[in-house]
Design a protein around this motif. Structure first.
Motif, PDB file in Angstrom:
ATOM      1  N   LEU A  41     -57.603  53.811   6.244  1.00 47.85           N
ATOM      2  CA  LEU A  41     -58.308  54.391   5.103  1.00 47.85           C
ATOM      3  C   LEU A  41     -58.513  53.314   4.042  1.00 47.85           C
ATOM      4  CD1 LEU A  41     -59.452  57.083   4.036  1.00 47.85           C
ATOM      5  CD2 LEU A  41     -57.261  57.467   2.928  1.00 47.85           C
ATOM      6  N   TRP A  42     -59.754  53.178   3.587  1.00 53.12           N
ATOM      7  CA  TRP A  42     -60.119  52.180   2.589  1.00 53.12           C
ATOM      8  C   TRP A  42     -60.746  52.871   1.394  1.00 53.12           C
ATOM      9  CZ3 TRP A  42     -59.657  46.782   3.372  1.00 53.12           C
ATOM     10  CH2 TRP A  42     -59.191  46.418   4.629  1.00 53.12           C
ATOM     11  N   VAL A  43     -60.576  52.283   0.227  1.00 49.58           N
ATOM     12  CA  VAL A  43     -61.216  52.790  -0.983  1.00 49.58           C
ATOM     13  C   VAL A  43     -62.301  51.793  -1.383  1.00 49.58           C
ATOM     14  CG1 VAL A  43     -59.539  51.771  -2.593  1.00 49.58           C
ATOM     15  CG2 VAL A  43     -60.831  53.752  -3.279  1.00 49.58           C
ATOM     16  N   LYS A  44     -63.472  52.320  -1.721  1.00 50.68           N
ATOM     17  CA  LYS A  44     -64.619  51.478  -2.045  1.00 50.68           C
ATOM     18  C   LYS A  44     -65.069  51.754  -3.476  1.00 50.68           C
ATOM     19  CE  LYS A  44     -68.953  50.007   0.013  1.00 50.68           C
ATOM     20  NZ  LYS A  44     -68.587  48.794   0.711  1.00 50.68           N
ATOM     21  N   ASN A  45     -65.555  50.728  -4.139  1.00 53.38           N
ATOM     22  CA  ASN A  45     -66.103  50.789  -5.504  1.00 53.38           C
ATOM     23  C   ASN A  45     -65.062  51.026  -6.586  1.00 53.38           C
ATOM     24  OD1 ASN A  45     -68.726  50.200  -4.903  1.00 53.38           O
ATOM     25  ND2 ASN A  45     -69.400  52.317  -4.844  1.00 53.38           N
TER      26      ASN A  45
END
Length: 150
Positions: free
Chosen positions: A56-60
């Motif tokens: 799981l990655w978080v963007k922005n």
């Protein structure tokens, strides 16, 4: 000396989405990023999560550059990996497969050990009339609180 607590919220998430399940995840950060977060220089506006290769990655997510950082400074908006248990990741991934569901960061905070944590929620998008309804409920609660103060 105790450091001031950091509690950065994504107010837009609670307005645009109906939050179902919440999970507390660790974040993989560099040295200057954690220093900026401790100063409260982060924002969760227009932030979202996605899966890549089972992670799981978080963007922005915007973390301002550290003022005292030199050439070692980080880029403000880069993808950051979230740390969750395998069972939690599978549960979130199953939930995201349903139509209309997504994973949204809700809150960024520093725990007792001094580690940065991100609360992510499995959320379903609200329709326009749901948003109007939540605004009306919020106004009603505010009016009731005013009446009880008198």
């Amino acid at each position: 000396m105790k450091q001031p607590s950091v509690n950065i919220k994504n107010k837009r998430a609670t307005f645009d989405y109906e939050l179902m399940d919440t999970y507390t995840a660790g974040i993989v950060l560099t040295g200057t990023e954690i220093k900026s977060i401790r100063l409260g220089k982060a924002s969760l506006v227009d932030t979202f999560c996605y899966f890549a290769k089972g992670e799981l990655w978080v963007k922005n997510m915007h973390i301002a550059e550290y003022f005292y950082g030199s050439y070692n400074n980080h880029t403000a908006r880069r993808d950051r990996k979230l740390l969750l248990n395998k069972k939690e990741l599978e549960k979130i991934q199953r939930g995201m497969k349903d139509p209309g569901f997504t994973t949204v960061p809700v809150r960024l905070f520093i725990n007792e050990k001094g580690l940065a944590k991100l609360v992510v929620a499995l959320a379903k998008g609200k329709k326009q009339y749901d948003k109007r309804e939540s605004i009306k409920e919020k106004d009603d609660r505010r009016d009731m609180a005013r009446m009880f103060k008198r």
